[in-house]
Motif scaffolding. Sequence first.
Motif, PDB file in Angstrom:
ATOM      1  N   LYS A 289      16.106  51.481   4.404  1.00 15.07           N
ATOM      2  CA  LYS A 289      17.113  51.784   3.387  1.00 15.07           C
ATOM      3  C   LYS A 289      16.543  51.704   1.974  1.00 15.07           C
ATOM      4  CE  LYS A 289      20.626  50.035   6.506  1.00 15.07           C
ATOM      5  NZ  LYS A 289      21.490  48.890   6.852  1.00 15.07           N
ATOM      6  N   LYS A 290      15.424  51.011   1.814  1.00 16.83           N
ATOM      7  CA  LYS A 290      14.776  50.932   0.498  1.00 16.83           C
ATOM      8  C   LYS A 290      13.988  52.205   0.182  1.00 16.83           C
ATOM      9  CE  LYS A 290      15.408  46.392  -0.556  1.00 16.83           C
ATOM     10  NZ  LYS A 290      15.824  45.827  -1.843  1.00 16.83           N
ATOM     11  N   PHE A 291      13.777  53.045   1.198  1.00 19.33           N
ATOM     12  CA  PHE A 291      12.891  54.202   1.043  1.00 19.33           C
ATOM     13  C   PHE A 291      13.685  55.509   1.139  1.00 19.33           C
ATOM     14  CE2 PHE A 291      10.276  50.660   2.142  1.00 19.33           C
ATOM     15  CZ  PHE A 291       9.074  50.872   1.489  1.00 19.33           C
TER      16      PHE A 291
ATOM     17  N   LYS B  96      29.147  54.820   1.521  1.00 22.45           N
ATOM     18  CA  LYS B  96      28.988  54.519   0.099  1.00 22.45           C
ATOM     19  C   LYS B  96      27.714  53.722  -0.156  1.00 22.45           C
ATOM     20  CE  LYS B  96      33.889  54.411  -1.177  1.00 22.45           C
ATOM     21  NZ  LYS B  96      34.952  53.560  -1.746  1.00 22.45           N
ATOM     22  N   LEU B  97      27.414  52.803   0.758  1.00 23.21           N
ATOM     23  CA  LEU B  97      26.221  51.976   0.593  1.00 23.21           C
ATOM     24  C   LEU B  97      24.963  52.824   0.646  1.00 23.21           C
ATOM     25  CD1 LEU B  97      24.792  49.281   0.321  1.00 23.21           C
ATOM     26  CD2 LEU B  97      25.009  48.987   2.796  1.00 23.21           C
ATOM     27  N   GLN B  98      24.905  53.753   1.595  1.00 22.00           N
ATOM     28  CA  GLN B  98      23.732  54.617   1.686  1.00 22.00           C
ATOM     29  C   GLN B  98      23.574  55.434   0.405  1.00 22.00           C
ATOM     30  OE1 GLN B  98      21.609  54.253   4.089  1.00 22.00           O
ATOM     31  NE2 GLN B  98      22.984  52.731   4.977  1.00 22.00           N
ATOM     32  N   SER B  99      24.697  55.941  -0.089  1.00 20.82           N
ATOM     33  CA  SER B  99      24.673  56.698  -1.338  1.00 20.82           C
ATOM     34  C   SER B  99      24.227  55.826  -2.496  1.00 20.82           C
ATOM     35  CB  SER B  99      26.063  57.276  -1.613  1.00 20.82           C
ATOM     36  OG  SER B  99      26.112  57.904  -2.868  1.00 20.82           O
ATOM     37  N   PHE B 100      24.735  54.590  -2.522  1.00 23.49           N
ATOM     38  CA  PHE B 100      24.372  53.678  -3.604  1.00 23.49           C
ATOM     39  C   PHE B 100      22.881  53.367  -3.607  1.00 23.49           C
ATOM     40  CE2 PHE B 100      23.506  49.159  -4.524  1.00 23.49           C
ATOM     41  CZ  PHE B 100      23.553  49.249  -5.901  1.00 23.49           C
ATOM     42  N   LEU B 101      22.332  53.044  -2.423  1.00 23.42           N
ATOM     43  CA  LEU B 101      20.912  52.698  -2.352  1.00 23.42           C
ATOM     44  C   LEU B 101      20.047  53.879  -2.768  1.00 23.42           C
ATOM     45  CD1 LEU B 101      20.944  50.667   0.984  1.00 23.42           C
ATOM     46  CD2 LEU B 101      20.655  49.755  -1.328  1.00 23.42           C
ATOM     47  N   PHE B 102      20.478  55.081  -2.390  1.00 19.67           N
ATOM     48  CA  PHE B 102      19.742  56.271  -2.793  1.00 19.67           C
ATOM     49  C   PHE B 102      19.773  56.442  -4.310  1.00 19.67           C
ATOM     50  CE2 PHE B 102      19.864  60.819  -3.883  1.00 19.67           C
ATOM     51  CZ  PHE B 102      18.616  61.198  -3.413  1.00 19.67           C
TER      52      PHE B 102
ATOM     53  N   LEU C 288       3.936  42.252   5.132  1.00 18.53           N
ATOM     54  CA  LEU C 288       4.705  41.970   6.338  1.00 18.53           C
ATOM     55  C   LEU C 288       6.091  41.478   5.930  1.00 18.53           C
ATOM     56  CD1 LEU C 288       4.759  41.761   9.446  1.00 18.53           C
ATOM     57  CD2 LEU C 288       3.994  39.386   9.187  1.00 18.53           C
ATOM     58  N   VAL C 289       7.112  42.195   6.360  1.00 12.86           N
ATOM     59  CA  VAL C 289       8.496  41.886   5.995  1.00 12.86           C
ATOM     60  C   VAL C 289       9.238  41.410   7.238  1.00 12.86           C
ATOM     61  CG1 VAL C 289      10.600  42.779   4.943  1.00 12.86           C
ATOM     62  CG2 VAL C 289       8.387  43.723   4.275  1.00 12.86           C
ATOM     63  N   SER C 290       9.962  40.330   7.125  1.00  7.88           N
ATOM     64  CA  SER C 290      10.681  39.775   8.278  1.00  7.88           C
ATOM     65  C   SER C 290      12.050  40.435   8.431  1.00  7.88           C
ATOM     66  CB  SER C 290      10.848  38.258   8.132  1.00  7.88           C
ATOM     67  OG  SER C 290      11.476  37.938   6.919  1.00  7.88           O
ATOM     68  N   LYS C 291      12.031  41.766   8.512  1.00  2.58           N
ATOM     69  CA  LYS C 291      13.231  42.569   8.745  1.00  2.58           C
ATOM     70  C   LYS C 291      12.847  43.708   9.682  1.00  2.58           C
ATOM     71  CE  LYS C 291      15.353  42.020   4.153  1.00  2.58           C
ATOM     72  NZ  LYS C 291      15.870  42.768   2.979  1.00  2.58           N
ATOM     73  N   THR C 292      13.844  44.264  10.357  1.00  6.32           N
ATOM     74  CA  THR C 292      13.581  45.419  11.202  1.00  6.32           C
ATOM     75  C   THR C 292      13.303  46.645  10.336  1.00  6.32           C
ATOM     76  OG1 THR C 292      15.900  46.097  11.293  1.00  6.32           O
ATOM     77  CG2 THR C 292      15.150  44.511  12.961  1.00  6.32           C
ATOM     78  N   LEU C 293      12.679  47.642  10.948  1.00  3.41           N
ATOM     79  CA  LEU C 293      12.407  48.884  10.217  1.00  3.41           C
ATOM     80  C   LEU C 293      13.706  49.550   9.774  1.00  3.41           C
ATOM     81  CD1 LEU C 293      10.444  50.994   9.171  1.00  3.41           C
ATOM     82  CD2 LEU C 293      10.339  51.976  11.469  1.00  3.41           C
TER      83      LEU C 293
END
Length: 248
Positions: free
Chosen positions: A191-193, A129-135, A181-186
């Motif tokens: 998930k933002k893209f 659901k989260l993946q769907s939501f972010l999309f 530069l973002v302090s998160k893993t790829l």
Amino acid sequence: MLKIVIVDDEMDALEALEWKLNRYIGDVSIIKCDKAKDAILQINTTKPDLVFLDIEMPEMDGFTLLERLDYREFQLIFNTAYSDFALKAIKVSAIDYLLKPVDKDELIEAVNKVKKLQKVDKDHLIEDKLQSFLFNLNKQNEKINISADGKVYLLEKNDVVMLKSDKSYTTIYVNNGPNILVSKTLKEVEKKFSFSQFFRVHNSYLINLSHVKEYLKGFGGELIMSNGMTASVSRNKKNELFKRLDLN
């Protein structure tokens, strides 16, 4: 007993929702968190059945909190006063939400749905659901929001050339703009893209297909991007890449 975690930076809202759950639902175990970092620890540790989550919080927003969780096998209800476009994305993704102040009847209905879903398989849990939501959220809002350096960057998706991983950091390369530069893993940033033009070609590279200029043959091969940088291609991504670029 239903194990519940409530996350909200407003103590009044936490206590009001706790009271309503105890009064109208009953047989619940409730943990209240007014800080996002505490909520991440509690959710990962206690493994709740249900999380009530505020979206707008000062430390990190609800979307970022979800992305940083290790444990996601719970049902989710947003408890929010967020903007209409986000609510539309939530609805399309089959994630429930309650507008503040929470209505008693709507609360009862939402929790009853959760109890029914506890009996079905994990396809109904938050991961998909989260993946769907972010999309769907990105479809509603064409700009990609990235938090870094104490700022929120609003990026046009066509301006992003590629993303490169460096352990727990990710660099976003923007056409005619500064690198971010973002302090998160790829994996977290990816998930933002959730747009069709972005493709993960390698563990270390997420590229914008519209910025590919050349493909260099090899074991997996390399891509030359519009900014002159190269991106390695994993062997197991090569065939899919060829399809996406319509290469022979």
